[in-house]
Enzyme design. Structure first.
Site, PDB file in Angstrom:
ATOM      1  N   GLU A  16      -0.338   6.841  16.130  1.00 56.94           N
ATOM      2  CA  GLU A  16      -1.803   6.863  16.089  1.00 56.94           C
ATOM      3  C   GLU A  16      -2.364   8.143  16.708  1.00 56.94           C
ATOM      4  OE1 GLU A  16       0.110   4.486  17.259  1.00 56.94           O
ATOM      5  OE2 GLU A  16      -0.715   2.482  16.981  1.00 56.94           O
ATOM      6  N   LYS A 114      10.355  24.446  26.271  1.00 51.30           N
ATOM      7  CA  LYS A 114      11.014  23.141  26.315  1.00 51.30           C
ATOM      8  C   LYS A 114      11.045  22.564  27.718  1.00 51.30           C
ATOM      9  CE  LYS A 114      12.651  23.423  21.985  1.00 51.30           C
ATOM     10  NZ  LYS A 114      13.330  22.779  20.897  1.00 51.30           N
ATOM     11  N   ILE A 425      14.113  34.003   6.989  1.00 55.50           N
ATOM     12  CA  ILE A 425      14.926  33.100   7.814  1.00 55.50           C
ATOM     13  C   ILE A 425      15.339  31.839   7.057  1.00 55.50           C
ATOM     14  CG2 ILE A 425      14.994  31.915  10.058  1.00 55.50           C
ATOM     15  CD1 ILE A 425      14.936  35.015  10.130  1.00 55.50           C
ATOM     16  N   ARG A 509       2.799  16.982  17.099  1.00 60.18           N
ATOM     17  CA  ARG A 509       4.037  17.105  16.337  1.00 60.18           C
ATOM     18  C   ARG A 509       5.117  16.150  16.837  1.00 60.18           C
ATOM     19  NH1 ARG A 509       6.664  19.494  12.492  1.00 60.18           N
ATOM     20  NH2 ARG A 509       8.770  19.885  13.240  1.00 60.18           N
ATOM     21  N   GLU A 599      18.248  24.963  24.500  1.00 59.03           N
ATOM     22  CA  GLU A 599      17.710  23.756  25.124  1.00 59.03           C
ATOM     23  C   GLU A 599      18.816  22.769  25.487  1.00 59.03           C
ATOM     24  OE1 GLU A 599      15.533  22.419  21.640  1.00 59.03           O
ATOM     25  OE2 GLU A 599      16.318  20.415  22.012  1.00 59.03           O
ATOM     26  N   HIS A 635      20.619  32.203  13.391  1.00 59.06           N
ATOM     27  CA  HIS A 635      19.214  32.406  13.752  1.00 59.06           C
ATOM     28  C   HIS A 635      18.863  31.543  14.953  1.00 59.06           C
ATOM     29  CE1 HIS A 635      14.893  32.524  13.636  1.00 59.06           C
ATOM     30  NE2 HIS A 635      14.874  31.214  13.525  1.00 59.06           N
ATOM     31  N   GLU A 659      13.732  35.582  17.437  1.00 59.15           N
ATOM     32  CA  GLU A 659      12.297  35.724  17.653  1.00 59.15           C
ATOM     33  C   GLU A 659      12.039  36.812  18.688  1.00 59.15           C
ATOM     34  OE1 GLU A 659      10.102  32.112  18.495  1.00 59.15           O
ATOM     35  OE2 GLU A 659       9.190  33.142  20.186  1.00 59.15           O
ATOM     36  N   HIS A 688       4.070  31.998  13.348  1.00 61.92           N
ATOM     37  CA  HIS A 688       3.232  30.889  13.800  1.00 61.92           C
ATOM     38  C   HIS A 688       1.762  31.152  13.557  1.00 61.92           C
ATOM     39  CE1 HIS A 688       6.999  30.679  16.087  1.00 61.92           C
ATOM     40  NE2 HIS A 688       6.881  29.396  15.845  1.00 61.92           N
ATOM     41  N   CYS A 720      10.867  33.636  12.119  1.00 68.84           N
ATOM     42  CA  CYS A 720      11.382  32.277  11.897  1.00 68.84           C
ATOM     43  C   CYS A 720      11.102  31.898  10.449  1.00 68.84           C
ATOM     44  CB  CYS A 720      10.707  31.313  12.879  1.00 68.84           C
ATOM     45  SG  CYS A 720      11.509  29.699  12.977  1.00 68.84           S
TER      46      CYS A 720
HETATM   47  N1  GLN Z   1      16.234  28.037   8.283  1.00 67.17           N
HETATM   48  C1  GLN Z   1      15.215  27.348   8.983  1.00 67.17           C
HETATM   49  C2  GLN Z   1      13.869  27.708   8.377  1.00 67.17           C
HETATM   50  O1  GLN Z   1      13.728  28.766   7.898  1.00 67.17           O
HETATM   51  C3  GLN Z   1      15.213  27.745  10.436  1.00 67.17           C
HETATM   52  C4  GLN Z   1      14.200  26.972  11.220  1.00 67.17           C
HETATM   53  C5  GLN Z   1      14.248  27.219  12.702  1.00 67.17           C
HETATM   54  O2  GLN Z   1      14.657  28.239  13.164  1.00 67.17           O
HETATM   55  N2  GLN Z   1      13.803  26.289  13.494  1.00 67.17           N
HETATM   56  O3  GLN Z   1      12.937  26.951   8.399  1.00 67.17           O
HETATM   57 ZN    ZN Z   2      13.425  29.860  13.994  1.00 67.77          ZN
END
Ligand code: GLN
Ligand code: ZN
Length: 749
Positions: A16, A114, A425, A509, A599, A635, A659, A688, A720
């Site tokens: 919710e 995190k 990515i 999220r 993490e 990655h 990143e 982002h 990313c």
């Molecule tokens: N290959 C994934 C993407 O491009 C990598 C996502 C990530 O790094 N969390 O969405």
């Molecule tokens: Zn990523």
């Protein structure tokens, strides 16, 4: 004996909170409606816990966005760039968390990072020399009132000053700020006193770390200085044992301590012997972070002598806040009944506590024996013993790739890539149309052929777009993936997924971690049909895209009868099977994403080396079978590398994309001291944000990168995956990225 919890999931049984937040942010509901929903969730949470037998209910564990941000707001600590913001408190809260405008502008969101070794992200407080504390705990006081009106006995929850400080960002010696911070906490304590609060849960999870003497001293000073009035402090920590700091804790003026008895072996007897005789000892014996039913009869036998010794001073609780656990297993109607009988979510965990208490009080174990039967069945079930796999795992010959990077690099010349190769990515924008297709297929409204055709069309468009843009290494775009872990979980035996097992990751999220319940094997190829189709459309190499073993492990609920190391090895073997199949179907570049390696690090630094050893080994095992001419990428999406640089290097990926753009390539500073030996692609723009980076911005970053990375080893790529972006901005950004690479190439030759 009292039963309590350290916190309950905030998202609500049906998410919710997520929907209300998103509706509010989109202007679909009013502030009043949002606040009504949040009050309903709190009421609901208390009711669930109370009905399950919890006696002392947490209040203040709820957050509209995040509990660390709540603490900042209680103290009036807000980033300077928001100090002129005249919006009301709630909107300000969301602006700090989400930014008001594209990042890069003066009102960028605060950083998120995190929460210890969980997949929950907190908003990092931004501290400066002068904290300008202005205490306002009105929201907390109102919630305390709310609980009172409902007749609940409650215990407010507050993040403690040392952990708050430790988790903050400040350039300089943080401990210098402690005195100012304490003046804020003192005011909070006074207001809680006026509100006639009894027990206060004060969370100091950094006690699980191996704190140096300065921080230990700071604990003594801080708690010594705070005047508590009539508050009774229950100091809590979690995610690690605190055996090593018991003497320190025993010296603080407290009324009780909570121990996480699950995360690591904890010496309860040592705690009883060390802590003052009049303190409450809260035993966190039910795993608050995992979803397995507890073996209550085993717990009973462990606790019986302790309970007798503590003589009324025992409290029982889950090990940590239940924030990291889904709410209720009851509605899971698609799970295999046997598997369902093994599971307990937040609500069931509360119930476990009351069963345990009843048994301890009465000495009658009939009910808990009955309850524990499925747990015992799980631990001895056939899924748990796949002898063939176990044998295969012990007999692996090739644990890593045969040739060193230098030799592989030579062999990979056949890929005929230009200097400063450009790539992405993996994911491309996931439009509503794509999500609808997947949902329709899941509901069987689309046949397998129809679905395949539709996805192939997406892949075709994506390849065509990348060719037009002029990228060098293409991807298929991942339209078939709802989530980078859940997608693979569906193909793995020994792993299942739930329907409603949502856990908050940050703000609105949520993630739905798969459940690893048995030995893991791959039951069929997972990605080859999509990849070979994509490769058939182009002469350029298409990069196969896999999620790595550590990330699958970290983002799942993992069985507790096998070490994480062993489970990671099983996953690695499954990924390795996929690597082989991809190569057999003509794929020459494969990326194995490991965004979760960091993490997964244990709370205690002394345990990092062991963890990193097996984490790295599992990655190396996953790509061991790739011949030298096949290029392996990995990655990661964070830039705090310095403390794990050796491990990152040890992964020995041919190409590592990371990143860095948000931090302006500061990551590369680490490489000034220790060169990254293989190819690297430091992200050149922040995915982002919907901002389109211009060419000059990208060339600027690349030039910075060229100071530390030689041109032969530098790649050009975003930060990313692009799945959260729109097509238009994606195309515009990639066009600029490719132009920037071309310009630089020309200058280099
Ligand atoms: N290959 C994934 C993407 O491009 C990598 C996502 C990530 O790094 N969390 O969405
Ligand atoms: Zn990523």
């Amino acid at each position: 004996m009292k039963l309590h919890t350290l916190g309950f999931p905030r998202i609500g049984a049906d998410r919710e909170l997520k929907f209300a937040l998103e509706d509010y942010w989109q202007g679909r509901i009013s502030k009043q409606e949002l606040l009504q929903t949040t009050a309903d969730i709190r009421r609901q949470n208390w009711a669930i816990q109370q009905q399950a037998g919890i006696e002392l209910l947490p209040v203040g564990d709820f957050a509209n966005y995040d509990h660390v941000l709540n603490t900042s707001l209680y103290l009036g600590i807000i980033p300077r760039r928001f100090s002129q913001d005249s919006s009301d408190k709630l909107d300000l809260e969301f602006r700090i968390a989400r930014g008001r405008a594209p990042s890069g502008c003066a009102c960028a969101a605060s950083d998120m990072t995190k929460w210890f070794n969980t997949n929950y992200h907190y908003i990092v407080p931004e501290l400066r020399e002068s904290l300008d504390i202005k205490v306002d705990i009105q929201p907390l006081l109102e919630q305390i009132e709310e609980a009172r009106r409902l007749g609940h006995e409650s215990k407010p929850v507050l993040l403690g000053p040392l952990s708050y400080l430790y988790l903050s960002a400040f350039e300089g010696d943080k401990l210098q700020l402690l005195e100012q911070l304490l003046s804020g906490y003192q005011q909070i304590f006074e207001q809680l006193n006026s509100a006639r609060v009894g027990w206060l849960q004060i969370d100091e999870p950094i006690l699980g770390l191996e704190l140096d003497t300065d921080w230990q001293e700071a604990f003594r000073n801080a708690y010594g200085a705070l005047r508590q009035g009539s508050l009774k402090l229950l100091l809590t920590s979690y995610f690690a044992s605190i055996d090593h700091h018991l003497d320190l804790i025993a010296s603080l003026p407290l009324h009780g301590v909570h121990l996480d008895c699950v995360a690591e072996p904890t010496d309860i007897q040592l705690a009883i012997d060390t802590l003052p005789r009049h303190w409450i000892v809260s035993l966190g014996v039910i795993d608050g972070r995992n979803i397995w039913k507890s073996d209550l009869s085993a717990l009973y036998h462990k606790l019986e002598p302790v309970y007798a010794q503590l003589n009324g001073r025992t409290w029982l609780a889950p090990s940590c806040s239940l924030l990291h656990c889904p709410v209720d297993v009851e509605p899971e109607n698609k799970l295999e009944p046997k598997i369902k009988s093994w599971l307990a979510f937040a609500r069931q965990k509360c119930h476990e506590l009351s069963l345990l208490k009843q048994a301890l009080l009465s000495g009658d174990t009939t009910e808990i024996e009955q309850y524990s039967a499925p747990v015992k069945a799980r631990l001895t079930s056939s899924e748990a013993v796949n002898n063939a796999l176990r044998e295969k795992l012990t007999n692996i010959k090739q644990l890593q790739r045969a040739e060193p990077y230098a030799v592989r690099k030579q062999k990979q010349q056949v890929l005929a890539l230009p200097q400063l190769p450009t790539t992405t990515i993996g994911s491309f924008p996931q439009t509503t149309a794509i999500r609808r297709l997947r949902a329709a297929y899941k509901r069987r409204e689309l046949s397998a052929e129809e679905y395949t055709r539709a996805m192939q069309q997406q892949i075709k468009d994506c390849i065509a777009l990348q060719e037009t843009i002029g990228l060098d290494v293409l991807v298929h775009g991942e339209p078939e993936r709802n989530d980078m872990v859940e997608y693979f979980a569906d193909f793995l035996d020994g792993v299942t997924t739930t329907r409603f097992g949502w856990v908050q990751s940050y703000g609105s999220r949520c993630v739905k971690p798969p459940v690893i319940y048995g030995d893991i094997t791959r039951n069929q190829p997972m990605t080859t049909n999509w990849l070979s189709y994509a490769q058939s459309l182009t002469d350029k190499p298409v990069k196969g895209m896999l999620t790595g073993p550590v990330t699958i492990l970290c983002w799942s609920f993992v069985r507790d009868d096998l070490s994480r190391e062993q489970v990671a090895r099983q996953i690695a073997l499954a990924v390795s099977d996929e690597v082989e199949d991809l190569i057999d179907s003509g794929i020459t570049i494969i990326q194995i994403d490991e965004p979760a390696i960091r993490e997964g690090m244990p709370v205690k630094q002394s345990q990092w080396p062991h963890y990193l050893d097996w984490a790295v080994a599992s990655f190396r095992l996953a790509c061991a079978k790739a011949p030298g001419g096949v290029q392996i990428h990995s990655h990661m999406c964070y830039s705090e590398f310095n403390d794990i640089l050796d491990a990152i290097i040890a992964l020995d990926a041919d190409v590592l994309t990371v990143e860095t753009s948000r931090s302006n390539m500061v990551l590369l500073d680490a490489f000034k001291h220790k060169a990254y030996p293989n190819d690297i692609g430091p992200g050149v723009y922040d995915i982002h944000s919907p901002n389109v980076p211009d060419i000059a911005w990208i060339t600027g970053l690349l030039k910075k990168a060229l100071d530390v990375v030689p041109a032969e080893r530098l790649w050009v790529n975003p930060d990313c995956g692009l799945k959260t972006r729109g097509w238009q901005e994606t195309q515009a950004a990639l066009v600029n990225m490719v132009s920037a690479a071309k310009q630089l190439r020309a200058q280099l030759t």
